[in-house]
Write a protein that holds these residues in place. Structure first.
Motif, PDB file in Angstrom:
ATOM      1  N   ILE A 193       0.855  -1.185   0.000  1.00  0.00           N
ATOM      2  CA  ILE A 193       0.000   0.000   0.000  1.00  0.00           C
ATOM      3  C   ILE A 193       0.890   1.234   0.000  1.00  0.00           C
ATOM      4  CG2 ILE A 193      -1.865   1.224   1.182  1.00  0.00           C
ATOM      5  CD1 ILE A 193      -2.610  -1.569   0.126  1.00  0.00           C
ATOM      6  N   ALA A 194       0.766   2.038  -1.022  1.00  0.00           N
ATOM      7  CA  ALA A 194       1.650   3.189  -1.189  1.00  0.00           C
ATOM      8  C   ALA A 194       1.420   4.230  -0.097  1.00  0.00           C
ATOM      9  CB  ALA A 194       1.421   3.825  -2.560  1.00  0.00           C
ATOM     10  N   LEU A 195       2.502   4.879   0.329  1.00  0.00           N
ATOM     11  CA  LEU A 195       2.392   5.974   1.283  1.00  0.00           C
ATOM     12  C   LEU A 195       1.472   7.057   0.721  1.00  0.00           C
ATOM     13  CD1 LEU A 195       6.117   6.310   2.449  1.00  0.00           C
ATOM     14  CD2 LEU A 195       4.199   5.384   3.761  1.00  0.00           C
ATOM     15  N   GLY A 196       0.668   7.626   1.588  1.00  0.00           N
ATOM     16  CA  GLY A 196      -0.278   8.649   1.167  1.00  0.00           C
ATOM     17  C   GLY A 196      -1.624   8.114   0.754  1.00  0.00           C
ATOM     18  N   SER A 197      -1.747   6.772   0.661  1.00  0.00           N
ATOM     19  CA  SER A 197      -3.027   6.171   0.262  1.00  0.00           C
ATOM     20  C   SER A 197      -4.071   6.346   1.363  1.00  0.00           C
ATOM     21  CB  SER A 197      -2.846   4.679  -0.018  1.00  0.00           C
ATOM     22  OG  SER A 197      -1.951   4.459  -1.074  1.00  0.00           O
ATOM     23  N   ARG A 198      -5.325   6.235   0.936  1.00  0.00           N
ATOM     24  CA  ARG A 198      -6.412   6.291   1.911  1.00  0.00           C
ATOM     25  C   ARG A 198      -6.658   4.888   2.458  1.00  0.00           C
ATOM     26  NH1 ARG A 198      -9.616   9.330   4.380  1.00  0.00           N
ATOM     27  NH2 ARG A 198     -11.777   8.884   4.928  1.00  0.00           N
ATOM     28  N   ILE A 199      -6.715   4.795   3.786  1.00  0.00           N
ATOM     29  CA  ILE A 199      -6.951   3.545   4.489  1.00  0.00           C
ATOM     30  C   ILE A 199      -8.212   3.697   5.326  1.00  0.00           C
ATOM     31  CG2 ILE A 199      -5.987   1.840   6.084  1.00  0.00           C
ATOM     32  CD1 ILE A 199      -4.341   2.263   3.537  1.00  0.00           C
ATOM     33  N   LEU A 200      -9.048   2.675   5.337  1.00  0.00           N
ATOM     34  CA  LEU A 200     -10.245   2.681   6.170  1.00  0.00           C
ATOM     35  C   LEU A 200     -10.123   1.612   7.248  1.00  0.00           C
ATOM     36  CD1 LEU A 200     -13.074   3.027   3.485  1.00  0.00           C
ATOM     37  CD2 LEU A 200     -12.119   4.823   4.952  1.00  0.00           C
ATOM     38  N   VAL A 201     -10.630   1.920   8.432  1.00  0.00           N
ATOM     39  CA  VAL A 201     -10.727   0.942   9.507  1.00  0.00           C
ATOM     40  C   VAL A 201     -12.191   0.593   9.678  1.00  0.00           C
ATOM     41  CG1 VAL A 201     -10.299   0.451  11.942  1.00  0.00           C
ATOM     42  CG2 VAL A 201      -8.725   1.935  10.670  1.00  0.00           C
ATOM     43  N   ALA A 202     -12.516  -0.696   9.597  1.00  0.00           N
ATOM     44  CA  ALA A 202     -13.880  -1.151   9.860  1.00  0.00           C
ATOM     45  C   ALA A 202     -14.047  -1.282  11.367  1.00  0.00           C
ATOM     46  CB  ALA A 202     -14.143  -2.483   9.166  1.00  0.00           C
ATOM     47  N   CYS A 203     -14.971  -0.533  11.937  1.00  0.00           N
ATOM     48  CA  CYS A 203     -15.075  -0.478  13.396  1.00  0.00           C
ATOM     49  C   CYS A 203     -16.515  -0.711  13.844  1.00  0.00           C
ATOM     50  CB  CYS A 203     -14.576   0.866  13.916  1.00  0.00           C
ATOM     51  SG  CYS A 203     -14.508   0.951  15.718  1.00  0.00           S
ATOM     52  N   SER A 204     -16.696  -1.663  14.754  1.00  0.00           N
ATOM     53  CA  SER A 204     -18.008  -1.935  15.329  1.00  0.00           C
ATOM     54  C   SER A 204     -18.220  -1.163  16.619  1.00  0.00           C
ATOM     55  CB  SER A 204     -18.137  -3.434  15.621  1.00  0.00           C
ATOM     56  OG  SER A 204     -17.215  -3.817  16.631  1.00  0.00           O
ATOM     57  N   GLY A 205     -17.128  -0.620  17.170  1.00  0.00           N
ATOM     58  CA  GLY A 205     -17.173  -0.015  18.494  1.00  0.00           C
ATOM     59  C   GLY A 205     -16.731  -0.982  19.566  1.00  0.00           C
ATOM     60  N   GLY A 206     -16.488  -2.248  19.179  1.00  0.00           N
ATOM     61  CA  GLY A 206     -16.000  -3.246  20.116  1.00  0.00           C
ATOM     62  C   GLY A 206     -14.524  -3.066  20.411  1.00  0.00           C
ATOM     63  N   THR A 207     -14.040  -3.855  21.363  1.00  0.00           N
ATOM     64  CA  THR A 207     -12.666  -3.701  21.849  1.00  0.00           C
ATOM     65  C   THR A 207     -11.634  -3.827  20.735  1.00  0.00           C
ATOM     66  OG1 THR A 207     -13.340  -4.612  23.984  1.00  0.00           O
ATOM     67  CG2 THR A 207     -10.988  -4.576  23.496  1.00  0.00           C
ATOM     68  N   ASP A 208     -11.740  -4.894  19.925  1.00  0.00           N
ATOM     69  CA  ASP A 208     -10.703  -5.166  18.923  1.00  0.00           C
ATOM     70  C   ASP A 208     -10.638  -4.084  17.857  1.00  0.00           C
ATOM     71  OD1 ASP A 208     -10.343  -7.490  20.361  1.00  0.00           O
ATOM     72  OD2 ASP A 208     -11.563  -8.707  19.015  1.00  0.00           O
ATOM     73  N   SER A 209     -11.790  -3.733  17.290  1.00  0.00           N
ATOM     74  CA  SER A 209     -11.772  -2.756  16.199  1.00  0.00           C
ATOM     75  C   SER A 209     -11.500  -1.344  16.700  1.00  0.00           C
ATOM     76  CB  SER A 209     -13.092  -2.799  15.424  1.00  0.00           C
ATOM     77  OG  SER A 209     -14.194  -2.490  16.245  1.00  0.00           O
ATOM     78  N   LEU A 210     -11.907  -1.043  17.931  1.00  0.00           N
ATOM     79  CA  LEU A 210     -11.606   0.278  18.483  1.00  0.00           C
ATOM     80  C   LEU A 210     -10.112   0.412  18.749  1.00  0.00           C
ATOM     81  CD1 LEU A 210     -13.407   2.706  19.098  1.00  0.00           C
ATOM     82  CD2 LEU A 210     -13.524   1.951  21.487  1.00  0.00           C
ATOM     83  N   ALA A 211      -9.497  -0.657  19.267  1.00  0.00           N
ATOM     84  CA  ALA A 211      -8.041  -0.643  19.462  1.00  0.00           C
ATOM     85  C   ALA A 211      -7.316  -0.518  18.132  1.00  0.00           C
ATOM     86  CB  ALA A 211      -7.611  -1.921  20.187  1.00  0.00           C
ATOM     87  N   LEU A 212      -7.828  -1.185  17.112  1.00  0.00           N
ATOM     88  CA  LEU A 212      -7.222  -1.102  15.773  1.00  0.00           C
ATOM     89  C   LEU A 212      -7.284   0.327  15.251  1.00  0.00           C
ATOM     90  CD1 LEU A 212      -6.068  -2.505  13.230  1.00  0.00           C
ATOM     91  CD2 LEU A 212      -8.430  -2.936  12.530  1.00  0.00           C
ATOM     92  N   ALA A 213      -8.441   0.974  15.393  1.00  0.00           N
ATOM     93  CA  ALA A 213      -8.591   2.347  14.907  1.00  0.00           C
ATOM     94  C   ALA A 213      -7.679   3.300  15.670  1.00  0.00           C
ATOM     95  CB  ALA A 213     -10.047   2.783  15.046  1.00  0.00           C
ATOM     96  N   ALA A 214      -7.601   3.106  16.988  1.00  0.00           N
ATOM     97  CA  ALA A 214      -6.756   3.984  17.797  1.00  0.00           C
ATOM     98  C   ALA A 214      -5.286   3.842  17.402  1.00  0.00           C
ATOM     99  CB  ALA A 214      -6.935   3.653  19.277  1.00  0.00           C
ATOM    100  N   THR A 215      -4.874   2.618  17.100  1.00  0.00           N
ATOM    101  CA  THR A 215      -3.486   2.384  16.687  1.00  0.00           C
ATOM    102  C   THR A 215      -3.243   2.940  15.284  1.00  0.00           C
ATOM    103  OG1 THR A 215      -3.530   0.340  17.990  1.00  0.00           O
ATOM    104  CG2 THR A 215      -1.704   0.637  16.463  1.00  0.00           C
ATOM    105  N   ALA A 216      -4.207   2.733  14.391  1.00  0.00           N
ATOM    106  CA  ALA A 216      -4.055   3.215  13.015  1.00  0.00           C
ATOM    107  C   ALA A 216      -4.038   4.734  12.946  1.00  0.00           C
ATOM    108  CB  ALA A 216      -5.191   2.664  12.150  1.00  0.00           C
ATOM    109  N   ALA A 217      -4.624   5.398  13.953  1.00  0.00           N
ATOM    110  CA  ALA A 217      -4.639   6.862  13.957  1.00  0.00           C
ATOM    111  C   ALA A 217      -3.218   7.435  13.941  1.00  0.00           C
ATOM    112  CB  ALA A 217      -5.397   7.366  15.180  1.00  0.00           C
TER     113      ALA A 217
END
Length: 356
Positions: free
Chosen positions: A27-51
């Motif tokens: 995935i090239a630098l500068g690309s748009r990345i989406l995080v699929a988030c349910s609000g649950g522990t795993d996906s919320l932690a993923l989004a927080a890390t990806a931020a």
């Protein structure tokens, strides 16, 4: 001078996992990345890390919250997730509400179908290069156990792939307790899905009863062992699939005029595979070749028992078929003296036909 808070080692590990997944997928630098988030522990932690990758300017990171509408408070849960994600400083957070089909498939499969349709639409509309999914090592261990219970093959026992198309699962090497630690470190309040502990659901029983029992009976490290098994089998399955695809392209012969019983069919409704060539293949490759033919004709992945029944036709000791393989696709042997679609060379072939 104000000291910066010390980075949690778990957060550092999680960042490295995301970086490795994006690098592996090129995935090239500068690309748009989406995080699929349910609000649950795993996906919320993923989004927080990806931020972190948004704040550091390496990627443009947004998030999509899918509201399945399956619970009375689903809209509130989605809004709470959106608020927390927005507070992480992501580049846009979107809530997509979907309708989950109530007929034709089980509730888990229906929700999954609706969820991926929503995510696919978000990818297309936002031009995203990747979608990050929050499945963890524990999820993978549960998947392998479910596959074992069903008597599944190598591909199923390899679990969820780390990458499928634009979808990446960077946290497959992370334990669920570690995503909980990330949420605590980040001051996030995850939603706890009640279905995760519902004993009526098989996956929930595996999570809350079977895995803990195995840990008690066999000692710690069962989840890690199942995850390691999935990685080994994923490599094996990928190699066997590659070999089978090559053999299938070599052997397949479209039957383009008429069926052996003189009944006309549309072009592409059937395929021929040489019996001698099939017999020469190892069983693991032969069964995959047969399955590829079924899928190409519009059928569904045949069960192991159906593939064995098709292989019995190659022994020429019983019926010439047809054998039903799934999705209205059947297989039978050419019979000497009958009319064949492509002349003499197709005698001695296994015919796979889609019943239109």
């Amino acid at each position: 001078m104000t000291r910066r808070p010390r980075l949690s080692p778990t957060v550092g590990t999680a960042r490295n996992l995301i970086r490795a997944a994006l690098d592996e997928a090129r995935i090239a630098l500068g690309s748009r990345i989406l995080v699929a988030c349910s609000g649950g522990t795993d996906s919320l932690a993923l989004a927080a890390t990806a931020a972190y990758f948004e704040h550091s300017g390496q990627y443009r990171v947004g998030a999509v919250v899918v509201d399945h509408g399956l619970q009375p408070d689903s809209a509130d849960v989605a809004e709470s997730a959106r608020t927390q994600l927005a507070g992480l400083g992501l580049d846009g957070v979107e809530v997509r509400r979907v309708r989950v089909a109530t007929t034709g498939m089980g509730p888990e499969a229906a929700a999954r179908t609706a969820r991926y349709e929503a995510l696919d639409a978000a990818v297309e509309q936002q031009g995203a290069a990747a979608v990050l999914l929050g499945h963890t090592l524990d999820d993978q261990a549960e998947q392998v156990l479910l596959g074992l219970a069903r008597g599944s093959g190598t591909r199923s026992l390899s679990g969820m792939p780390a990458r499928r198309g634009v979808y990446l699962r960077p946290f497959l090497g992370l334990r669920r307790m570690e995503t909980e630690e990330i949420c605590r470190f980040m001051g996030l309040m995850p939603w706890h899905d009640p279905t995760n502990t519902d004993p009526a659901l098989t996956r929930s029983r595996v999570r809350t009863q079977v895995l803990p029992y195995l840990e008690d009976a066999l000692g710690p490290g069962i989840a890690e062992s199942l995850y390691r098994t999935s990685r080994i089998l994923a490599q094996d399955a990928a190699y066997l699939d590659e070999l089978a695809a090559s053999e299938y392209e070599r052997l397949r012969k479209p039957a383009v005029s008429a069926e052996a019983d003189n009944t006309e069919h549309d072009d592409g409704a059937q395929l021929l595979l040489s019996e001698d060539a099939l017999r020469a293949l190892p069983p693991a490759i032969r069964q995959r070749v047969l399955a590829l033919a079924v899928v190409e004709l519009g059928g569904v992945q045949p069960s192991f028992e159906r593939l064995l029944a098709a292989e019995n036709l190659l022994r020429r000791t019983g019926s010439a078929g047809p054998v039903q393989l799934g999705g209205k696709v059947s297989a039978y042997r050419q019979v000497r003296g009958s009319r064949v679609p492509q002349g003499d060379p197709s005698y001695g072939s296994l015919v796979l036909r889609k019943n239109l």
